[in-house]
Design a protein around this motif. Structure first.
Motif, mmCIF file in Angstrom:
data_model
loop_
_atom_site.group_PDB
_atom_site.id
_atom_site.type_symbol
_atom_site.label_atom_id
_atom_site.label_comp_id
_atom_site.label_asym_id
_atom_site.label_seq_id
_atom_site.Cartn_x
_atom_site.Cartn_y
_atom_site.Cartn_z
ATOM 1 N N GLY A 153 -43.847 43.547 18.155
ATOM 2 C CA GLY A 153 -44.189 44.253 19.383
ATOM 3 C C GLY A 153 -43.918 45.745 19.281
ATOM 4 O O GLY A 153 -43.059 46.185 18.504
ATOM 5 N N PRO A 154 -44.621 46.552 20.067
ATOM 6 C CA PRO A 154 -44.455 48.015 19.980
ATOM 7 C C PRO A 154 -43.076 48.495 20.417
ATOM 8 O O PRO A 154 -42.693 49.627 20.102
ATOM 9 N N ARG A 155 -42.327 47.667 21.131
ATOM 10 C CA ARG A 155 -40.984 48.065 21.575
ATOM 11 C C ARG A 155 -39.878 47.447 20.716
ATOM 12 O O ARG A 155 -38.711 47.469 21.114
ATOM 13 N N ILE A 156 -40.222 46.906 19.576
ATOM 14 C CA ILE A 156 -39.204 46.255 18.755
ATOM 15 C C ILE A 156 -38.186 47.293 18.270
ATOM 16 O O ILE A 156 -38.532 48.436 17.939
ATOM 17 N N LYS A 157 -36.927 46.912 18.248
ATOM 18 C CA LYS A 157 -35.865 47.813 17.810
ATOM 19 C C LYS A 157 -35.950 48.011 16.298
ATOM 20 O O LYS A 157 -36.237 47.066 15.553
ATOM 21 N N PRO A 158 -35.703 49.239 15.826
ATOM 22 C CA PRO A 158 -35.817 49.529 14.388
ATOM 23 C C PRO A 158 -34.975 48.601 13.525
ATOM 24 O O PRO A 158 -35.414 48.175 12.456
ATOM 25 N N GLU A 159 -33.755 48.279 13.992
ATOM 26 C CA GLU A 159 -32.896 47.430 13.171
ATOM 27 C C GLU A 159 -33.427 45.990 13.095
ATOM 28 O O GLU A 159 -33.257 45.303 12.080
ATOM 29 N N VAL A 160 -34.088 45.545 14.171
ATOM 30 C CA VAL A 160 -34.678 44.204 14.158
ATOM 31 C C VAL A 160 -35.886 44.188 13.228
ATOM 32 O O VAL A 160 -36.082 43.260 12.439
ATOM 33 N N LYS A 161 -36.695 45.218 13.326
ATOM 34 C CA LYS A 161 -37.861 45.355 12.434
ATOM 35 C C LYS A 161 -37.422 45.327 10.977
ATOM 36 O O LYS A 161 -38.000 44.600 10.147
ATOM 37 N N SER A 162 -36.399 46.098 10.636
ATOM 38 C CA SER A 162 -35.922 46.153 9.255
ATOM 39 C C SER A 162 -35.421 44.796 8.783
ATOM 40 O O SER A 162 -35.677 44.385 7.640
ATOM 41 N N ALA A 163 -34.723 44.091 9.664
ATOM 42 C CA ALA A 163 -34.185 42.779 9.292
ATOM 43 C C ALA A 163 -35.309 41.787 9.010
ATOM 44 O O ALA A 163 -35.229 40.992 8.054
ATOM 45 N N ILE A 164 -36.366 41.827 9.817
ATOM 46 C CA ILE A 164 -37.496 40.916 9.620
ATOM 47 C C ILE A 164 -38.225 41.241 8.323
ATOM 48 O O ILE A 164 -38.543 40.348 7.525
ATOM 49 N N VAL A 165 -38.495 42.531 8.100
ATOM 50 C CA VAL A 165 -39.203 42.935 6.883
ATOM 51 C C VAL A 165 -38.397 42.557 5.643
ATOM 52 O O VAL A 165 -38.938 42.054 4.649
ATOM 53 N N ASP A 166 -37.086 42.775 5.691
ATOM 54 C CA ASP A 166 -36.240 42.438 4.544
ATOM 55 C C ASP A 166 -36.230 40.932 4.286
ATOM 56 O O ASP A 166 -36.285 40.483 3.132
ATOM 57 N N ALA A 167 -36.156 40.147 5.373
ATOM 58 C CA ALA A 167 -36.107 38.690 5.221
ATOM 59 C C ALA A 167 -37.412 38.142 4.644
ATOM 60 O O ALA A 167 -37.411 37.128 3.936
ATOM 61 N N MET A 168 -38.523 38.812 4.928
ATOM 62 C CA MET A 168 -39.838 38.338 4.486
ATOM 63 C C MET A 168 -40.355 39.058 3.235
ATOM 64 O O MET A 168 -41.501 38.878 2.837
#
Length: 291
Positions: A153-168
């Motif tokens: 989502g466009p309001r996703i927190k940067p740290e959450v985004k980073s965690a998802i990208v790293d996990a995938m």
């Protein structure tokens, strides 16, 4: 307002004339049917990732994510295959009719369960929902390729985004990030799906052509030049990050194609699953999906 199981009681025409013993039996069946429906696990999905109200109240007010699944690969999972059934939700402003003794005595109780679990009020029609009845509730695992895309989502927190990208990072999944342009929500790809041969593996990918094909002379005779293509298809399957082994290749009973059996290993040591891949005589895949 869902999973409504009501019966008319004394107003039921058959209920009035039936002996008490039979009426009690039908009532017991109704209660067990209702209990089955209310204790069953459901996976709810939508046909679209661009429904804005869904992003608002299921996607943390545009700060969450949406997962896109490939139902052809979702079949290879620890979901119970005997009850994994897709149900397209029917939208209506009228509640389901009461379950009469006549209906109960002439219908399969599971058909009643499906009909009661696949209806919602018209106001939810924008969700374009499909449901999958999956038996008992609880966590379900699936092969990595079943998760096709993640929309952030466009309001996703940067740290959450980073965690998802790293996990995938070593998974075969695309990740896209949303942004608002006027009244539109647009998504830009920020991660390609990792090629299978570069993915983190859960299976060993064992494929021994000599062991698989040596005892089956009919395959070579019938497939001719496509015999090598069959071997190539087996190689392609073995590269899948969840494949533990290619276990066999067999002619279909109709002799119009071949079945390749593979063992898939789920994550978190949740066990192995055997799955059949079907190809026609030209070695084109015959695909099946949940919908």
């Amino acid at each position: 307002m869902e999973a409504l199981f009501e019966f008319p009681g004394l107003e039921d025409p058959m209920g009035v004339i039936l002996p008490n013993q039979i009426l009690a039996q039908l009532t017991s069946v109704l209660e067990e049917t209702a209990k089955t429906a209310r204790s069953s696990g459901l996976i709810s999905m939508s046909e679209t990732y661009l429904d804005y109200p869904l992003w608002a109240y299921y996607g943390s007010n545009f700060g969450g994510m949406c997962l896109e699944f490939d139902t052809r690969d979702l079949i290879v999972s620890d979901l119970p295959r005997d009850s994994l059934m897709p149900m397209q939700v029917i939208y209506s402003s009228n509640a389901p009719a009461s379950i009469t003794c006549e209906r109960l005595s002439s219908s399969d109780p599971m058909e009643i369960v499906f009909s009661r679990l696949s209806q919602k009020r018209t106001e939810w029609q924008h969700e374009k929902e499909w449901r999958y009845l999956v038996g008992r509730m609880g966590r379900k695992l699936y092969i990595d390729t079943a998760l096709k895309r993640i929309y952030l989502g466009p309001r996703i927190k940067p740290e959450v985004k980073s965690a998802i990208v790293d996990a995938m990072r070593r998974r075969p999944v695309e990740i896209l990030e949303g942004s608002v342009r006027g009244y539109e929500l647009e998504f830009i790809r920020i991660k390609e799906g990792t090629p299978w041969h570069e993915c983190e593996r859960t299976g060993a990918g064992i494929f021994d052509p000599g062991k698989i094909f040596s005892f089956n002379k009919d395959l070579c005779t019938i497939f001719g030049k496509n015999y090598k293509v069959l071997e190539q298809r087996c190689n392609e399957i073995s590269i899948h990050p969840n494949v533990e082994s290619i276990d066999g290749a067999y002619l279909m009973n109709s002799r119009t194609g071949v079945c390749v059996t593979a063992t898939y290993r789920l994550r978190d040591n949740r066990g192995d699953i055997s799955h059949n891949h079907f190809f026609d005589n030209d070695m084109n895949p015959i695909t099946y999906s949940l919908t």
